[in-house]
Design an enzyme around this catalytic site. Structure first.
Site, PDB file in Angstrom:
ATOM      1  N   HIS A 145      16.820-104.843 114.909  1.00  8.53           N
ATOM      2  CA  HIS A 145      16.985-104.290 116.455  1.00  8.53           C
ATOM      3  C   HIS A 145      16.355-105.250 117.363  1.00  8.53           C
ATOM      4  O   HIS A 145      15.605-106.099 117.043  1.00  8.53           O
ATOM      5  CB  HIS A 145      16.084-102.677 116.353  1.00  8.53           C
ATOM      6  CG  HIS A 145      14.666-102.899 116.135  1.00  8.53           C
ATOM      7  ND1 HIS A 145      13.893-103.291 117.122  1.00  8.53           N
ATOM      8  CD2 HIS A 145      14.113-102.723 114.862  1.00  8.53           C
ATOM      9  CE1 HIS A 145      12.277-103.295 116.369  1.00  8.53           C
ATOM     10  NE2 HIS A 145      12.583-102.900 115.162  1.00  8.53           N
ATOM     11  N   CYS A 161      10.577-103.932 110.006  1.00  6.80           N
ATOM     12  CA  CYS A 161      11.869-104.374 110.698  1.00  6.80           C
ATOM     13  C   CYS A 161      12.106-105.636 111.170  1.00  6.80           C
ATOM     14  O   CYS A 161      10.975-106.397 111.320  1.00  6.80           O
ATOM     15  CB  CYS A 161      12.283-103.430 111.905  1.00  6.80           C
ATOM     16  SG  CYS A 161      12.222-101.794 111.398  1.00  6.80           S
TER      17      CYS A 161
END
Length: 185
Positions: A145, A161
């Site tokens: 992301h 992440c």
């Protein structure tokens, strides 16, 4: 002459250009990078995947770089943020199962345990830790992301992440298909 961070990132990683080894050498002789670009190693997809299929992503935790190959073999390299610790790091093969513009963020139970002041959920927009776009892996709670906090890129700063500058995730988002193979190394 002062050069903006955006100009440096565009120079180093090109919003539309493909980065190859000679370009990396040229970039190192230009303006000073925001982070140490010399630690990035150009990878070959054949060392990690049997075929390119509809594309491939390699997230290299050690060098804090994300490598992307389109189905035609063209290559892009992006600086990334990586998990804070080995405990939060998952390695192996996955794939992109969903894409989302302006993703909402729901902190995991372990995040809320570490910081009870976190909201239960945050809609997409400024301040959202997932930035402007997200690519979801088939592992629950693991994503690639963007981030609004550009200080995180090039650092160990995530809860698992892989983070990219918003302009880089926007570019990647437009090129990645559902089912794209991913390896976290």
């Amino acid at each position: 002459m002062e050069i903006s961070m955006q100009t440096k990132r565009t120079f180093l990683f090109g919003a539309a250009a493909t980065l190859a080894a000679p370009a990396l050498v040229r970039a190192q002789t230009g303006p000073a990078p925001d982070r140490n670009a010399s630690s990035f190693v150009v990878q070959d997809w054949r060392d990690h995947f049997e075929t390119l299929g509809n594309g491939a992503i390699l997230a290299d935790i050690t060098s804090r770089a994300l490598h992307f190959w389109k189905p035609d073999g063209s290559y892009r390299l992006f600086p990334s943020s990586v998990p804070l610790s080995e405990e939060l790091t998952r390695r192996g093969y996955s794939q992109i199962v969903r894409k989302k513009v302006a993703p909402s963020w729901t902190p995991t139970a372990s995040m809320r345990e570490r910081d009870p002041s976190l909201p239960l959920r945050m809609e997409g927009g400024p301040g959202n830790p997932l930035g402007t776009h997200a690519l979801y892996l088939d592992w629950p709670a693991y994503l690639i992301h963007g981030t609004h906090d550009t200080r995180k890129i090039g650092r160990q700063s995530s809860s698992g992440c892989i983070g990219l500058y918003n302009e880089h995730i926007e570019s990647l988002y437009g090129q990645v298909e559902i089912g794209t193979q991913v390896r976290l190394l």
